[in-house]
Motif scaffolding. Structure first.
Motif, PDB file in Angstrom:
ATOM      1  N   LEU A 594       0.846  -1.191   0.000  1.00 26.42           N
ATOM      2  CA  LEU A 594       0.000   0.000   0.000  1.00 26.42           C
ATOM      3  C   LEU A 594       0.882   1.242   0.000  1.00 26.42           C
ATOM      4  O   LEU A 594       1.754   1.394   0.858  1.00 26.42           O
ATOM      5  N   SER A 595       0.649   2.128  -0.971  1.00 22.41           N
ATOM      6  CA  SER A 595       1.430   3.359  -1.046  1.00 22.41           C
ATOM      7  C   SER A 595       0.814   4.485  -0.220  1.00 22.41           C
ATOM      8  O   SER A 595       1.513   5.414   0.187  1.00 22.41           O
ATOM      9  N   ASN A 596      -0.513   4.443  -0.010  1.00 27.91           N
ATOM     10  CA  ASN A 596      -1.159   5.476   0.804  1.00 27.91           C
ATOM     11  C   ASN A 596      -0.629   5.424   2.230  1.00 27.91           C
ATOM     12  O   ASN A 596      -0.210   4.375   2.731  1.00 27.91           O
ATOM     13  N   LEU A 597      -0.665   6.564   2.871  1.00 27.17           N
ATOM     14  CA  LEU A 597      -0.237   6.633   4.256  1.00 27.17           C
ATOM     15  C   LEU A 597      -1.353   6.093   5.147  1.00 27.17           C
ATOM     16  O   LEU A 597      -2.455   6.642   5.169  1.00 27.17           O
ATOM     17  N   PRO A 598      -1.145   5.029   5.885  1.00 26.32           N
ATOM     18  CA  PRO A 598      -2.191   4.507   6.779  1.00 26.32           C
ATOM     19  C   PRO A 598      -2.526   5.532   7.855  1.00 26.32           C
ATOM     20  O   PRO A 598      -1.724   6.406   8.188  1.00 26.32           O
ATOM     21  N   GLY A 599      -3.718   5.415   8.406  1.00 23.09           N
ATOM     22  CA  GLY A 599      -4.094   6.320   9.477  1.00 23.09           C
ATOM     23  C   GLY A 599      -5.588   6.442   9.634  1.00 23.09           C
ATOM     24  O   GLY A 599      -6.366   5.663   9.067  1.00 23.09           O
TER      25      GLY A 599
END
Length: 693
Positions: A594-599
């Motif tokens: 996953l390239s998106n920043l988790p959060g």
């Protein structure tokens, strides 16, 4: 504009105490007095009744705005309730200032019930260039039973008089006055006259007057205005009268709760209590000892359930699903239910028929139950009504077990599960028809109520980086499950499946339906689950060195809609309280990340709360939207906060999921590595052979 007889008024009034002295008015119609017959119906032409004090229509409107599209020059309502009678006089004068509205000004409809009411026309006039013209031609008045509610399973026997004027032009003032004499005898005088005090178009003169018997005690209640209005004794009775001028238009947002009182209003009625209304209603629901044999057999089956809530649920389901809703509300059947045996035999009835039969069956099972009057229109505002039978338009059932109240509506369909979880709290307040009741009772949402929807979308991308297999599981609970059942009563499951697949085609392009839409039901827990299975050809797209999957929480978006009017003090109506969970899962092929920043992100406004979380757990990405709507309305003071929250929530519903792939070895790099390997093999001397001793 449309007028009805009885206690209902189309427009109403802003008031000042007393009634202005009678002044000259345009001449009454030149049509000869008499009775005019149209088939089985008839109306009369005659001067206004003697009790009426007519008002003059001013020659000019000094404060009229040039931007007005519609003007009400006069709205006057006068009632004579003396000696047990009910005479309703209406005098209206209005003007369309644009050609687009001339059609509405040129026709007027008057509704009455010929079973117990008579219609008398006094005037149909038109003022052009300051000159009044008589336009009442009895031969051009038609009477028709239009049954406007027939498509909503209601037959009320109301007849409509259609008044059509020829040659009406913008700027003409049309005046229509008439009297409807009579009121439904079943009401027995339990009526409150309600006058709205403003409308969505300006009113130049708004008058109102009610005559009572001289010794009557009268109640007056005002909302949104505070005027010194007092009954005064006159020679022929007790009078409540008022007049107000230059009433500004109030534009009511169409998405306000129906119970919200947008227009100021006055109520006038004979003094009575809610206990008096109960005493009026009790004789309408008498005890019945004998029921049809078929119902006696069903009662024996229901007794075997040996649990009061399961018994009540069985009775409710039979009333909801086996007796279709249809009301023949004529004469005293507007409020008196039909005999239970007749309702069961013909398998249809309206709210009071179904509630009455439900109560009788529950009592035969040894349960404590009674009919309860509610209002689907006024709801939470019912406690601001003067006590009268006219405050109500619906009947439900109150079931009491171990001192607790549970509310059942036999007119609904598709309900399942424990009756303790059924929620009809939108009705707000009820008046149980039980001896000793003298106050309205609040309908609370049950503690067990759980209305919600949960969606899980599982994507399994293919090795080609474009296709994906998609499985969707949607779980409906509580009222959301009931709503889905009602939809499936009108549409087949395969038709719904076509809609679902079309949604994903619009979002992701070409697809194959791998498995038709399937449904599972847990009726005891009131849970419905739908399962979908698709093969998407182009679910993912290339974005540089990454792959992209678009996601959107469509299930939440329907709950977060901006109101029709942003700048407002009126509350906003919302869908009933519910929780929504929309989850997107992506099973990652080997090497994908996953390239998106988790959060986590959160947003809220008024009764709406929202949270979105994104995380990668092992080889799976999970995106979760959680939304909850705690109330079915937003208070006026919370509107700015709510609108801000809605905008923020909508910004978070769509998310582009980005995936990094294993880095490929370029061909030039591969060739260089091969050369390096070969060079190393040639230049390195072989290991010497060990010597043999």
């Amino acid at each position: 504009m449309k007028s009805k007889g009885g206690w209902w008024l189309l427009l109403s009034l802003l008031l000042v105490p007393g009634l202005a002295p009678a002044r000259p008015v345009p001449e009454a119609s030149g049509a000869a007095p008499g009775t005019h017959v149209r088939g089985e119906f008839r109306f009369q032409v005659a001067p206004p009744p003697a009790f009426v004090q007519e008002r003059e229509i001013p020659a000019t409107w000094a404060n009229a705005s040039p931007d007005d599209r519609w003007r009400n020059w006069l709205v006057d309502s006068q009632f004579d309730l003396r000696k047990g009678g009910y005479v309703d006089f209406t005098d209206l004068a209005y003007e369309a200032t644009t050609s687009a509205l001339v059609g509405s000004a040129a026709r007027h409809s008057i509704e009455f019930s010929p079973t117990y009411q008579t219609l008398t026309l006094h005037r149909v006039q038109l003022r052009r260039d300051g000159v009044w013209q008589d336009r009442l031609d009895p031969e051009k008045i038609s009477l028709a039973r239009r049954e406007a509610g027939f498509e909503e399973d209601l037959s009320d026997g109301v007849v409509t008089a259609l008044v059509v004027l020829e040659d009406v032009q913008p700027g003409d003032v049309v005046r229509v006055s008439y009297t409807i004499d009579g009121n439904n005898p079943v009401m027995a005088g339990s009526v409150a006259n309600v006058f709205n005090m403003a409308w969505n178009a300006p009113i130049l003169v708004r008058g109102g007057r009610v005559l009572f018997d001289r010794d009557d005690r009268v109640s007056i209640r005002q909302e949104g205005i505070d005027l010194d209005i007092k009954p005064r004794k006159v020679d022929d009775g007790l009078e409540v009268a008022f007049e107000r001028r230059d009433v500004a238009a109030i534009m009511a947002p169409d998405d306000s709760p129906e119970w919200h009182a947008m227009y100021p209003r006055i109520q006038v009625a004979r003094e009575r209590s809610w206990g008096d209304v109960v005493a009026w209603a009790e004789p309408l629901y008498p005890p019945v000892s004998a029921l049809p044999d078929e119902l006696e057999q069903r009662l024996a089956q229901w007794r075997a359930l040996d649990d009061p809530f399961r018994q009540a649920g069985a009775v409710l389901q039979a009333m909801q699903e086996e007796i279709r809703y249809f009301g023949v509300e004529m004469g005293d059947n507007t409020h008196r239910p039909n005999p239970p045996g007749l309702v069961w035999a013909r398998r249809y009835g309206d709210c009071k028929d179904k509630a009455y039969l439900s109560v009788l069956l529950l009592r035969r099972l040894g349960l404590d139950a009674e009919p309860a009057l509610v209002s689907t229109r006024i709801g939470r505002r019912l406690d601001r009504q003067l006590p009268a039978a006219t405050a109500f338009n619906h009947v439900i059932v109150r079931l009491r077990v171990d001192g607790k109240s549970y509310w059942l509506d036999p007119t609904l369909t598709g309900q399942r599960g424990d009756v303790r979880a059924l929620d009809v709290s939108e009705y707000g307040l009820a008046l149980p028809i039980a001896a000793g009741t003298d106050a309205l009772v609040k309908i609370d949402a049950p503690a067990q109520a759980a209305s919600g929807i949960s969606i899980v979308e599982r994507f399994m991308p293919g090795s080609d980086g474009a296709s994906a297999e998609l499985r969707v599981q949607t779980t409906y609970r509580g009222e959301r499950a009931n709503l889905l059942r009602r939809q499936l009563q009108r549409r087949r499951l395969d038709q719904m499946g076509e809609d679902f697949s079309e949604y994903y085609r619009k979002r992701y392009g070409a697809l194959e339906v791998a498995t038709p839409l399937a449904m599972e039901e847990d009726a005891e827990k009131n849970i419905l689950t739908l399962s979908e299975h698709y093969r998407l050809s182009e679910a993912l797209s290339k974005a540089g060195n990454e792959l992209m999957l678009e996601s959107y929480a469509e299930s939440v978006s329907g709950y977060v809609v901006l109101p029709s009017v942003i700048e407002r003090t009126a509350p906003i109506a919302l869908a009933r309280p519910a929780s929504v969970r929309h989850e997107v899962r992506v099973a990652l092929p080997e090497g994908w990340v996953l390239s998106n920043l988790p959060g986590e992100v959160t947003a809220s406004g008024g009764p709406a709360t929202y949270k979105r979380t994104l995380a990668q757990e092992g080889g799976e990405v999970r995106l979760v939207h959680e939304f909850k709507n705690a109330l079915d309305y937003v208070e006026g003071k919370q509107v700015p906060e709510y609108i801000g929250g809605v905008r923020e929530i909508r910004d978070h519903l769509g998310l582009r999921l980005m995936f990094g792939l294993p880095a490929p070895i370029k061909s030039s790099e591969r060739d260089q590595r091969l050369r390096d390997l070969l060079r190393g093999a040639l230049e390195t001397p072989p290991n010497p052979t060990p010597r043999q001793d």
